[in-house]
Write a protein that holds these residues in place. Structure first.
Motif, PDB file in Angstrom:
ATOM      1  N   ALA A  41      86.438 -65.674 -26.829  1.00  0.00           N
ATOM      2  CA  ALA A  41      86.879 -65.980 -25.519  1.00  0.00           C
ATOM      3  C   ALA A  41      86.001 -67.161 -25.314  1.00  0.00           C
ATOM      4  N   VAL A  42      84.606 -66.944 -25.559  1.00  0.00           N
ATOM      5  CA  VAL A  42      83.757 -68.327 -25.336  1.00  0.00           C
ATOM      6  C   VAL A  42      84.086 -69.464 -26.250  1.00  0.00           C
ATOM      7  N   ALA A  43      84.456 -69.171 -27.084  1.00  0.00           N
ATOM      8  CA  ALA A  43      84.838 -70.371 -28.425  1.00  0.00           C
ATOM      9  C   ALA A  43      86.060 -70.948 -27.769  1.00  0.00           C
ATOM     10  N   GLU A  44      86.875 -70.216 -27.385  1.00  0.00           N
ATOM     11  CA  GLU A  44      88.220 -70.765 -26.633  1.00  0.00           C
ATOM     12  C   GLU A  44      87.864 -71.750 -25.587  1.00  0.00           C
ATOM     13  N   TYR A  45      86.959 -71.157 -24.764  1.00  0.00           N
ATOM     14  CA  TYR A  45      86.754 -72.172 -23.486  1.00  0.00           C
ATOM     15  C   TYR A  45      85.989 -73.422 -24.205  1.00  0.00           C
ATOM     16  N   TYR A  46      85.079 -73.499 -24.936  1.00  0.00           N
ATOM     17  CA  TYR A  46      84.607 -74.623 -25.280  1.00  0.00           C
ATOM     18  C   TYR A  46      85.174 -75.519 -26.539  1.00  0.00           C
ATOM     19  N   LYS A  47      86.084 -75.108 -27.088  1.00  0.00           N
ATOM     20  CA  LYS A  47      86.601 -75.546 -28.425  1.00  0.00           C
ATOM     21  C   LYS A  47      87.060 -77.012 -28.353  1.00  0.00           C
ATOM     22  N   ASP A  48      87.479 -77.645 -27.228  1.00  0.00           N
ATOM     23  CA  ASP A  48      87.692 -78.828 -27.132  1.00  0.00           C
ATOM     24  C   ASP A  48      86.658 -79.613 -26.408  1.00  0.00           C
ATOM     25  N   GLY A  49      85.323 -79.554 -26.415  1.00  0.00           N
ATOM     26  CA  GLY A  49      84.203 -79.870 -25.749  1.00  0.00           C
ATOM     27  C   GLY A  49      83.694 -80.788 -26.332  1.00  0.00           C
ATOM     28  N   ASN A  50      82.521 -81.009 -26.177  1.00  0.00           N
ATOM     29  CA  ASN A  50      81.474 -82.185 -26.641  1.00  0.00           C
ATOM     30  C   ASN A  50      80.887 -81.679 -27.879  1.00  0.00           C
ATOM     31  N   GLU A  51      79.951 -82.529 -28.622  1.00  0.00           N
ATOM     32  CA  GLU A  51      79.631 -82.138 -30.198  1.00  0.00           C
ATOM     33  C   GLU A  51      78.724 -80.951 -29.818  1.00  0.00           C
ATOM     34  N   ALA A  52      77.729 -80.682 -28.904  1.00  0.00           N
ATOM     35  CA  ALA A  52      76.867 -79.401 -28.638  1.00  0.00           C
ATOM     36  C   ALA A  52      78.073 -78.186 -28.607  1.00  0.00           C
ATOM     37  N   GLU A  53      79.011 -78.380 -27.758  1.00  0.00           N
ATOM     38  CA  GLU A  53      79.767 -77.177 -27.526  1.00  0.00           C
ATOM     39  C   GLU A  53      80.863 -76.875 -28.649  1.00  0.00           C
ATOM     40  N   GLN A  54      81.082 -77.999 -29.238  1.00  0.00           N
ATOM     41  CA  GLN A  54      81.798 -77.750 -30.749  1.00  0.00           C
ATOM     42  C   GLN A  54      81.051 -77.081 -31.713  1.00  0.00           C
ATOM     43  N   GLN A  55      79.838 -77.311 -31.713  1.00  0.00           N
ATOM     44  CA  GLN A  55      78.831 -76.602 -32.528  1.00  0.00           C
ATOM     45  C   GLN A  55      78.878 -75.159 -32.310  1.00  0.00           C
ATOM     46  N   LEU A  56      78.795 -74.874 -30.981  1.00  0.00           N
ATOM     47  CA  LEU A  56      78.524 -73.301 -30.669  1.00  0.00           C
ATOM     48  C   LEU A  56      79.918 -72.872 -31.057  1.00  0.00           C
ATOM     49  N   VAL A  57      81.134 -73.545 -31.002  1.00  0.00           N
ATOM     50  CA  VAL A  57      82.265 -72.759 -31.510  1.00  0.00           C
ATOM     51  C   VAL A  57      82.017 -72.614 -32.977  1.00  0.00           C
ATOM     52  N   ALA A  58      81.503 -73.443 -33.673  1.00  0.00           N
ATOM     53  CA  ALA A  58      81.318 -73.393 -35.236  1.00  0.00           C
ATOM     54  C   ALA A  58      80.421 -72.084 -35.628  1.00  0.00           C
TER      55      ALA A  58
END
Length: 452
Positions: A167-184
């Protein structure tokens, strides 16, 4: 306990209504009363969400950022237990933090920092074929045995954590570079859980494995309980999936899971007898798997999961009204039974023989999507009539009027579902996020589910 509840409720009430004494006199009396009632209810929902969110925010273990297994406001703990963090409770907690963003309790950036800490910690913590243990020692990330032989991987607790992280990954998946790193980084954790290994090559998932005791815990998970999410995630895994046959033969017991009964005038939909002597289970079964998995419109060949959960909660309510054991306080404002503290330590409460006269507030409050009116009655009772049962992190874990008993103590697995399920009732936030995950969509389709 400090009497802080009423001022907070009244301040929130006045601000949310948006009118002063001068203009309120121009409103029709009935309209004013109705708006006041709605505003009071919204304010109470905001307050209980804020307080229970704080368990996972201010109350978190500082090194890991994760949820402590328990917080006792009386500072009486089992030996060396203050820094134990829980995997399942922390999975609920990361979803509660998402609620915190959406409700304005914290910023998106503050939450990102906490999520980064948690995900980094989980990547370094003890794992066993990809599964985390039930408990970790917060400062070190090393396994803290839940029991003698339960000192390895816990696939159910791991499923609760993964549910939250997706759920967290879906929340941040279209975000900035740091957020996309979290998703990865979350995707990496997700892909390394070896769900298929936990079958032992058989047609069922096993709960535990220990590097010291192997499969000696011997807990194949089948028949209805809180573990549906584990099978859904195992089928959804992009790297270590299980086959539909494992779901049908192991979880669904070759169809025997669908042998329901009638209790308090309602179908149980699935067979709860596999784990109980009574026809219905504790209410956490209607919560843990459904923090992310949306039961609205969710069906497979065994059940309509919305009907299942609505009936489950309603049976608890009707049981309290009937009150066959004549426990003090039971009724429309005090109902709901689940595993929680009791006068005799931790116990599994549900209608029938396991009813000890203990009310666990999380049971009704986490059932808001299923029984909104009945759950609101409990919320109002706790905050407006029995505020001694409410503390810094929301309602205390359990109480008994029959035994004149309560303790100012909390458990992560009971506080966590409250803000999450209330948010699903109010906005569908966590349901919408989790159900967007492409892996989950494929897994549900593979198992033959119809989805919302």
């Amino acid at each position: 306990m400090k009497k802080i509840i009423f001022p907070i409720v009244l301040i929130a009430l006045i601000s949310s209504m948006g009118f002063s004494g001068c203009n309120s006199k121009n409103k029709k009396p009935v309209e004013t009363v109705q708006k006041a009632e709605i505003s009071l209810e919204d304010s109470l929902l905001n307050l209980v969400q804020y307080q229970t969110f704080q368990y996972f925010w201010d109350g978190a273990e500082p090194v890991s950022g994760m949820a402590r297994e328990r917080i006792h406001m009386d500072n009486v703990y089992p030996q060396n237990d203050q820094n134990v963090v829980t995997l399942g409770g922390s999975g609920f907690g990361v979803m509660a933090i998402l609620v915190g963003i959406e409700r304005g309790f914290i910023t998106r950036e503050q939450a990102l920092e906490r999520f980064q800490k948690i995900v980094d910690y989980l990547g370094k913590a003890d794992r066993f074929h990809g599964a985390w243990p039930h408990w970790l020692d917060g400062p070190t990330g090393k396994v803290k045995p839940f029991s003698k032989k339960d000192d390895g991987g816990d696939l159910v607790e791991t499923a609760f954590m993964i549910q939250g992280l997706l759920a967290v990954a879906e929340y941040y998946k279209d975000g900035n570079e740091a957020e996309q790193q979290l998703v990865a980084d979350i995707q990496q954790l997700w892909e390394t859980v070896e769900w298929d290994w936990y079958t032992q090559g058989k047609d069922v998932l096993y709960w535990h494995w220990s590097p010291n005791y192997g499969w000696e815990m011997n807990f194949p998970v089948g028949g209805y309980n809180e573990c549906l999410i584990m099978y859904v995630l195992a089928a959804s895994s992009p790297t270590h999936p299980i086959s539909p046959a494992i779901y049908d033969k192991g979880w669904a017991l070759n169809g025997d899971i669908a042998k329901d009964t009638i209790y308090y005038g309602l179908s149980t939909v699935l067979n709860f007898y596999e784990h109980n002597d009574d026809p219905i289970g504790p209410l956490f079964w209607a919560h843990y798997s459904y923090l992310g998995l949306n039961p609205k419109g969710l069906k497979d060949k065994y059940a309509d999961y919305w009907k299942l959960n609505v009936n489950h909660a309603t049976i608890h309510y009707r049981y309290a009204l009937d009150n066959p054991k004549n426990h003090k306080g039971y009724g429309e404002n005090q109902w709901g039974f689940t595993s929680s503290y009791s006068m005799n330590g931790y116990a599994g409460h549900h209608p029938g023989e396991s009813d000890l006269g203990v009310i666990s507030p999380t049971a009704a409050l986490s059932s808001f999507p299923y029984t909104p009116k009945e759950s609101m009655n409990v919320l109002k009772y706790l905050y407006l009539e029995a505020d001694s049962l409410v503390g810094e992190y929301g309602p205390y874990d359990a109480y008994s009027q029959t035994e004149n008993w309560y303790l100012p103590r909390y458990l992560a697995i009971d506080q966590g579902p409250i803000p999450v399920m209330i948010e699903n009732y109010r906005s569908g936030l966590l349901w919408n996020l989790f159900m967007k995950n492409e892996d989950v969509k494929k897994g549900l389709a593979k198992l033959g589910f119809e989805t919302p």
